[in-house]
Design a protein around this motif. Structure first.
Motif, mmCIF file in Angstrom:
data_model
loop_
_atom_site.group_PDB
_atom_site.id
_atom_site.type_symbol
_atom_site.label_atom_id
_atom_site.label_comp_id
_atom_site.label_asym_id
_atom_site.label_seq_id
_atom_site.Cartn_x
_atom_site.Cartn_y
_atom_site.Cartn_z
ATOM 1 N N GLY A 231 127.563 -27.988 39.485
ATOM 2 C CA GLY A 231 127.782 -26.767 38.637
ATOM 3 C C GLY A 231 126.597 -25.915 38.535
ATOM 4 N N ASP B 131 132.188 -30.304 31.204
ATOM 5 C CA ASP B 131 132.258 -31.222 32.310
ATOM 6 C C ASP B 131 133.255 -32.401 31.768
ATOM 7 N N TYR C 144 134.915 -25.580 39.158
ATOM 8 C CA TYR C 144 135.378 -26.904 39.652
ATOM 9 C C TYR C 144 136.717 -26.798 40.243
ATOM 10 N N ILE D 118 131.043 -34.588 43.716
ATOM 11 C CA ILE D 118 130.802 -33.700 42.614
ATOM 12 C C ILE D 118 130.174 -34.242 41.701
ATOM 13 N N ILE E 197 128.547 -34.388 37.888
ATOM 14 C CA ILE E 197 128.778 -33.879 36.827
ATOM 15 C C ILE E 197 127.861 -34.593 35.642
ATOM 16 N N CYS F 170 142.577 -31.011 36.524
ATOM 17 C CA CYS F 170 141.803 -31.775 37.452
ATOM 18 C C CYS F 170 142.790 -32.785 38.086
#
Length: 281
Positions: A193, A250, A207, A221, A223, A259
């Motif tokens: 991020g 997150d 995201y 990714i 986080i 997601c």
């Protein structure tokens, strides 16, 4: 050699377990109910033992050691697992890790850093932990070619893959070409991020766009899930970048339905480090 298929392989990895009980509890929930597939523990931190007990009781979840050489927080401090007399170049006058990579790079001796990192791994192993990989807090290992080499040597010593990424090296200002070799296991595409998206309230969209535009290969990714509690607000005081509110976001995104839906819609295959190692030829 590692040969990845044409599939979109994605590891959603939670850094900083052990940093606080808030970080631990959010990480646990993200593993149990969300889309997180891997996490790593900060051995020098006070709440490491809580997360270590979870790891021991739940070996089905993939975890590594988040090798730690810096401590960026204003009022929350920790230092090496070795005594400050054993690794004097790694600590400030109070025996705490340096607060940023620049100070670490200026003062640290590679042999002391390698000694401390080995001690962190040994401490985890002595508890009975069986990590799947090694990675690094703030990617402080990418401050010199010598330290990257020491980091890779630790992976060989303990027979563990180490997180290597050209994107991470560029993020901390290090030239990857001076440290990488043809047979290194590299993450093809790594995403972290960015503050500009958080500041504008677009972190979750950031995201989502990654998931919608994911390429084939080994994707990751990174986080930092935590709950936006008084504890995390205190730890991250005056540090909105990867701060308490950011970490809550997150957690929310990577445990949320959006997601999960995007992963399915985009034909993404979630993987752990153990899965990735099965691609070795």
């Amino acid at each position: 050699m590692y040969e990845f298929s044409n599939d979109k392989l994605l590891m959603i990895h939670a850094d900083d377990a052990g940093l606080s009980t808030s970080e631990n509890q959010a990480t646990i929930e993200a593993l149990q109910t969300g889309s997180v597939t891997s996490y790593s523990l900060m051995v020098p931190c006070p709440w490491f033992y809580e997360m270590a007990q979870f790891a021991l009781a739940n070996p089905e979840f993939d975890y590594g050691i988040h090798l730690t050489l810096t401590c960026e927080w204003k009022n929350y401090k920790f230092g090496p697992v070795l005594s400050k007399e054993q690794v004097p170049s790694l600590v400030d006058k109070n025996g705490h890790f340096q607060k940023n990579r620049a100070l670490f790079q200026e003062k640290a001796r590679v042999e002391e850093a390698e000694k401390e990192l080995s001690a962190q791994i040994e401490k985890a192993l002595d508890l009975g932990l069986k990590p799947s990989h090694l990675d690094c807090h703030m990617y402080s290992v990418a401050t010199s070619a010598e330290l990257i080499s020491a980091y890779k040597n630790l992976g060989k010593k303990y027979d563990l893959p180490v997180l290597l990424s050209k994107e991470l090296m560029a993020f901390v200002g290090f030239g990857a070409e001076t440290a990488l070799e043809d047979d290194d296991l590299l993450v093809d595409h790594l995403y972290v991020g960015e503050y500009q998206y958080f500041e504008k309230g677009n972190l979750k969209k950031f995201y989502g766009d990654i998931l919608d535009n994911m390429e084939a290969g080994f994707n990751m990714i990174l986080i930092h899930p935590a709950f936006d509690t008084h504890e995390m607000k205190s730890i991250t005081e005056d540090h909105p970048n990867f701060g308490s509110e950011w970490r809550q976001q997150d957690f929310e995104y990577f445990t949320g339905q959006e997601c999960k839906s995007k992963i399915k819609e985009n034909g993404i295959q979630l993987v752990s480090w153990k899965d990735i190692m099965s691609y070795k030829t």
